[in-house]
Design an enzyme around this catalytic site. Structure first.
Site, PDB file in Angstrom:
ATOM      1  CB  CYS A   2      16.585  39.904  18.888  1.00  0.00           C
ATOM      2  SG  CYS A   2      17.591  41.359  19.088  1.00  0.00           S
ATOM      3  NE  ARG A  27      16.638  33.790  19.389  1.00  0.00           N
ATOM      4  CZ  ARG A  27      17.578  33.191  18.654  1.00  0.00           C
ATOM      5  NH1 ARG A  27      17.888  31.940  18.917  1.00  0.00           N
ATOM      6  NH2 ARG A  27      18.211  33.811  17.692  1.00  0.00           N
ATOM      7  CD  GLU A 488      32.005  25.438  30.466  1.00  0.00           C
ATOM      8  OE1 GLU A 488      32.617  26.133  29.635  1.00  0.00           O
ATOM      9  OE2 GLU A 488      30.790  25.531  30.630  1.00  0.00           O
ATOM     10  CE  LYS A 492      28.171  27.433  31.879  1.00  0.00           C
ATOM     11  NZ  LYS A 492      29.010  27.437  30.782  1.00  0.00           N
ATOM     12  CD  GLU A 495      28.095  31.599  30.762  1.00  0.00           C
ATOM     13  OE1 GLU A 495      27.579  32.222  29.828  1.00  0.00           O
ATOM     14  OE2 GLU A 495      28.434  30.415  30.639  1.00  0.00           O
ATOM     15  CE  LYS A 609      21.627  27.927  25.268  1.00  0.00           C
ATOM     16  NZ  LYS A 609      22.548  27.437  26.327  1.00  0.00           N
TER      17      LYS A 609
HETATM   18  C1  AGP Z   1      28.209  29.280  27.443  1.00  0.00           C
HETATM   19  O1  AGP Z   1      27.671  29.139  28.748  1.00  0.00           O
HETATM   20  C2  AGP Z   1      27.753  30.545  26.771  1.00  0.00           C
HETATM   21  N1  AGP Z   1      26.363  30.663  26.775  1.00  0.00           N
HETATM   22  C3  AGP Z   1      28.412  30.730  25.425  1.00  0.00           C
HETATM   23  O2  AGP Z   1      29.806  30.769  25.652  1.00  0.00           O
HETATM   24  C4  AGP Z   1      28.143  29.647  24.353  1.00  0.00           C
HETATM   25  O3  AGP Z   1      28.779  28.440  24.695  1.00  0.00           O
HETATM   26  C5  AGP Z   1      28.737  30.146  23.026  1.00  0.00           C
HETATM   27  O4  AGP Z   1      28.064  31.336  22.674  1.00  0.00           O
HETATM   28  C6  AGP Z   1      28.639  29.126  21.896  1.00  0.00           C
HETATM   29  O5  AGP Z   1      27.290  28.879  21.593  1.00  0.00           O
HETATM   30  P1  AGP Z   1      26.952  27.640  20.598  1.00  0.00           P
HETATM   31  O6  AGP Z   1      27.434  26.394  21.274  1.00  0.00           O
HETATM   32  O7  AGP Z   1      25.475  27.690  20.436  1.00  0.00           O
HETATM   33  O8  AGP Z   1      27.700  27.896  19.317  1.00  0.00           O
END
Ligand code: AGP
Length: 614
Positions: A2, A27, A488, A492, A495, A609
């Site tokens: 959040c 967020r 990766e 992508k 998501e 995020k």
């Molecule tokens: C990636 O596109 C996602 N948003 C998610 O997998 C992200 O990479 C993961 O939550 C890790 O986040 P961080 O790099 O802030 O630790």
């Protein structure tokens, strides 16, 4: 998870709070709300939906409040709804919360037995209720607030205000990120820096167990469980204020329709920003990170833990470090790493990779490694984040604020940092000869140009994305250092477009997934020229023979004529650096597929995020 914000000062609090929430919407965005000092009462407006929906229910003109709290939610306990939206309040006390109160059921049962009535299904609501309960027992508000907070278990970043402490707002941190911005006689707090960059660049990163008492013109910082001595109350501590180098524009779209698209196209710049400091002599980065030659020569294994896209960067790092420095690298998904029987040799090197520096599982893994005696290095994108403050040393990526939920520029910045680290370790261990190191760093110096060329495939990728609308699922294949790129690319697509996709080692496809292949399962193959080209070409022929459509990402399109249905050209580079250029078309493919499906690619459904809870 959040996003929470708070403000106190001379501006229109509601406007500042809503603006701050808009910059934190990545967020969490299933509901939103604000609380504000409204004469002798606290006004609250909250709704299911986005910040725009919140804006639409606010009084117009907005009340002239000078203090308030705001929240944008990613639901953990209690479905997204008006009643479960924050702030939660009772008895003239309002609270916004990011995190999870793990003992909320027990507290809620006790409070209900004491006659408290709850209005929501959330864990958060126990906080104002608990404070109110202690006030009913005769405690003044601030003492009741401290007592209640010390009973909470779990992770929380809180914003609190009350009619019983007019002219104050309170920021509390334990396990979830919270930064306090210092203005001229005004204070801001937020889950993340971008919220208030337009107003200040001076921030204090709160530590666990701290509370900021903010009033117009005064900021007092205390540890909740401290005591300055009989009758003196909690001990005060001096906030450490950091000047942030980011500009507000960096956290804006600057003409792009989406943050994700802007961040994809920023990569030539952000990769160079990350490398600039070390490119001329990567060896300098080792002492700068406190990694001594003795450590390096004695190093038997490197451990890396991360989540999601950062985990895929870690896998690229494994190939780079093992290939260039001949050090065994163990890469683990952080949520697995933290709960296993850790076989970490003392004095080993542990690396966490995290864009936000706040991912709960990655932080826990880093803490576990430290407990086992490992030297901890974090590769992180946010100055002052928890990971950067707790690790023994930090290698900052310089990607600037990454707002799009799907990580793109942070990924290429992470692999830039890892490739430089691999070169430095390789040279220092005498495994990488100077000429080879020079060849690689020369290619890294050209990387911005190579990335620009890879980005030039954008229109072609968009055309290909438009032909994927009947795909029920997609398979991404790669070999060697490009196997993580297949992973990766699949992540992508999942998501952003919500189409199922799976990344697989190309050589492994015959051991099962090939049963899935048919004309409705397009297969993306990352196939750079090199020692694995022919093997990967065989995999393309196996897939073609079963009727699938093949989309190849390659620096040798001519060699794929008549083999792949579509080829996306990328420039050639050193094999260890091919992930940089190969990931670009896959990022753009996911972006265009998501846009074509009408998805909000900056804020995909169910995602946030930064996953600051387990
Ligand atoms: C990636 O596109 C996602 N948003 C998610 O997998 C992200 O990479 C993961 O939550 C890790 O986040 P961080 O790099 O802030 O630790």
């Amino acid at each position: 998870m959040c996003g929470i914000v708070g403000y106190i000062g001379g501006r229109s609090a509601l406007q500042v709070l809503v603006d701050g929430l808009r910059r934190l919407e990545y967020r969490g965005y299933d509901s939103a709300g604000v609380a504000y000092a409204n004469g002798g009462a606290i006004g609250i407006h909250k709704t299911r939906g986005r910040i725009d929906d919140l804006q639409n229910i606010l009084p117009n003109p907005m009340p002239e409040a000078k203090a308030g709290l705001g929240h944008t939610r990613w639901a953990t306990h209690g479905a997204p709804s008006d009643r479960n939206a924050h702030p939660h309040s009772t008895g003239g006390i309002a609270v916004v919360h990011n995190g999870i109160i793990e003992n909320y059921q027990q507290l809620k049962s006790r409070l209900i037995a004491e006659g408290h009535e709850f209005a929501s299904d959330t864990d958060t609501e126990v906080i104002p209720q608990l404070i109110s309960g202690y006030m009913r027992q005769g405690m003044p508000f601030e003492a009741a607030m401290r007592r209640a907070i010390l009973e909470l278990k779990g992770s929380y970043a809180l914003g609190i205000m009350s009619v019983w402490s007019p002219g104050k707002v309170f920021a509390v941190r334990n396990g979830s990120p919270l930064v306090v911005g210092f203005g001229q006689g005004e204070y801001f707090f937020a889950s993340d820096i971008p919220a208030f960059l337009p107003y200040t660049k001076k921030f204090s990163f709160m530590e666990d167990g701290q509370i900021f008492i903010l009033s117009a013109g005064e900021a007092m910082l205390e540890y909740l469980d401290s005591d300055a001595g009989p009758g003196k109350g909690p001990a005060q501590t001096v906030p450490k204020i950091v000047e942030i180098g980011w500009t507000a524009e960096m956290a804006e779209k600057e003409g792009y329709d989406y943050f994700m698209l802007k961040e994809i196209y920023e990569q030539p710049k952000t990769v160079m920003e990350t490398m600039r400091e070390w490119l001329d002599n990567p060896l300098d980065m080792l002492p700068a990170m406190g990694i001594t030659t003795r450590m390096i020569l004695g190093l038997r294994r490197l451990h890396i833990a991360a989540c999601g896209t950062s985990y895929h960067a870690a896998l690229v790092g494994k190939y780079a470090v093992e290939g260039l420095a001949h050090i065994p690298v163990e890469v683990e998904i952080a949520s697995e790493f933290r709960y296993k029987n850790l076989l970490i040799e003392k004095n080993s090197l542990f690396v966490s990779i995290t864009q936000s520096g706040e991912t709960a599982d990655t932080l826990a893994a880093q803490r576990e490694a430290a407990k086992k005696g490992a030297y901890t290095l974090t590769i992180c994108n946010v100055v002052g984040s928890t990971a950067s403050r707790e690790a023994d040393s930090v290698l900052y990526t310089r990607a600037g604020p990454e707002i799009g939920v799907a990580s793109t520029k942070a990924f290429t910045a992470q692999i830039a940092a890892l490739c430089l680290l691999a070169v430095a370790l390789g040279v220092r261990r005498g495994r990488l000869i100077a000429d080879e190191a020079e060849t690689i760093t020369a290619q890294l110096k050209k990387m911005p140009l190579l990335l620009e060329k890879a980005l030039a495939s954008g229109p072609r990728v968009k055309d290909i994305a438009a032909t994927l609308d009947d795909a029920r699922s997609m398979l991404y294949l790669g070999r060697g250092i490009n196997y993580p790129i297949a992973l990766e690319g699949a992540l992508k697509l999942k998501e952003i477009s919500y189409v199922h996709a799976e990344g697989y080692p190309a050589g492994e496809m015959k051991h099962g997934p090939i049963a899935l292949i048919d004309k409705r399962m397009p297969v993306v193959v990352v196939i750079p020229m090199g020692s694995l080209f022919e093997k990967t070409l065989s995999n393309i022929e196996e897939v073609k023979a079963r009727g699938a459509r093949v989309i190849a990402v390659t620096d040798e399109p001519a060699s794929l004529h008549g083999k792949a249905d579509e080829t996306i050209s990328v420039p050639s580079t050193h094999p260890v650096l091919s992930p940089f250029v190969n990931v670009i078309p896959l990022q753009m493919l996911a972006f265009h597929a998501g846009v074509l499906r009408g998805n909000d690619v900056d804020k995909p459904r169910n995602l946030a995020k930064s996953v600051t809870v387990e």
